[in-house]
Design a protein around this motif. Sequence first.
Motif, PDB file in Angstrom:
ATOM      1  N   SER A 112       0.827  -1.205   0.000  1.00 23.73           N
ATOM      2  CA  SER A 112       0.000   0.000   0.000  1.00 23.73           C
ATOM      3  C   SER A 112       0.866   1.262   0.000  1.00 23.73           C
ATOM      4  N   GLN A 118      -3.411   0.675  -6.940  1.00 20.54           N
ATOM      5  CA  GLN A 118      -3.989   1.650  -6.012  1.00 20.54           C
ATOM      6  C   GLN A 118      -3.802   3.077  -6.550  1.00 20.54           C
ATOM      7  N   GLY A 121      -6.201   3.873  -9.142  1.00 17.79           N
ATOM      8  CA  GLY A 121      -7.480   4.218  -8.520  1.00 17.79           C
ATOM      9  C   GLY A 121      -7.508   5.675  -8.071  1.00 17.79           C
ATOM     10  N   TYR A 122      -6.408   6.114  -7.464  1.00 16.44           N
ATOM     11  CA  TYR A 122      -6.325   7.519  -7.038  1.00 16.44           C
ATOM     12  C   TYR A 122      -6.399   8.443  -8.257  1.00 16.44           C
TER      13      TYR A 122
END
Lengths: 251, 180
Positions: A112, A118, A121-122
């Motif tokens: 993470s 991820q 996604g941001y």
Amino acid sequence: MTYESNKAIDANSITIDGETVPFDAGQTIMDAALAAKIHIPHLCHYPGLTPAGNCRLCMVEMNGESVAACVTQAQSGQQVSSNTPELNAARLAITQMLFVEGNHICPSCEKSGNCRLQAMGYYLGMLEEHFHQFNPRREIDASHSTVLLDRDRCILCDLCVRASRDIDKKNVFAIAGRGIHARLVVNTASGKLGDSNIEENDLAAKICPVGAILIRERSFDSPVGERIYDRRSISDTALTEHVPEKEVDRG
Amino acid sequence: MAERKIKIATTSLAGCFGCHMSFLDIDEKLVLLNDRIEFNRSPFTDIKQCSPSDIGLIEGGVCNADNVRVLREFRASCAILIAVGACAITGGVPAMRNYFDLRECLEEVYLNGTGVTNPQIPSDMELPLLLDKVYPVQEVVKIDYFLPGCPPSADAFLQMLVPLLDGQKPRLATDQLHYD
């Protein structure tokens, strides 16, 4: 077509979102974009490795046709749209599908903050996963002393397969099965990473965009909150990535 | 005449109360908010039933029948319902049980676990029935806004709530978007 159509297009140039972008013969649309510091979202592409066209995040509109920028040759006269609301909505849906197909519990994942899924996604403003979660049951391989394989997080980008085969020259990984049955396997008789010759300094051990292949005991070298995508957008970092030259030479 | 206070209800379903703690981390700004809001059903007030409210904050995913009941009560009572935190939005850490059958989990914990004495799977009228999986709240009721994070920062709570108090649509700043 409201932009660029009246401009003379050079013999070796395309337009991306209206901007004239030169290319060298043999380059893909992605190559040309990266050379011009234009970010076309991607997860399974890594400059220096042969492109595979797996993740489909780099889908662009090219003269009215949808193509994957990483595997489409640049050709004079191409008018490419990339950063449009429609394409970014499709990319968001793809990212959400990648999340629900695996087991991505960011708060419990060592990767993470350094995870490109991820970060995507941001970048795309993903607030929730939208689709029903698959909750697949996948095998964890902790048989290797320094490299951990957690298939829960694998997005089948194929980067480790290409890095191991083409750069490390070890051919440790492969994608087996098709469609929903596709899975990352280890090319040893036992199928275990511990019986392979992968080493923690291999590109294949380091290139995983998610937390599927991890170097053991390194995951918390930098604290959560001070990691790559806690500070920078993937749209910046993706412009600077390339397989290190010494790795290419070694390959 | 003083402006009517905005009623906010909050609850933690299958969560750890970390999101509630982060909400309280807005510190002195809570005093400013206090002029404009009042809490309805919430762990902050210990009110047990949710009456009509303007905003509902849901922490935690849906792991048992009581979570479903409370979540539906909130949806029926709150004009705006906000899913707060990774567990509400994705199931989060409690959803790690989703890769196993419920029976496997219960047997591992209550029958075969290390140090278990008098092994038996709990079964009592007082205990809410577990669901087969832990579900994101948006799979059970309609959610109006999502506030990701584990937990969302205090600033993220403010970015969500202040525009709503002003009748505006909130928008989380890019640097406040986190899944961890």
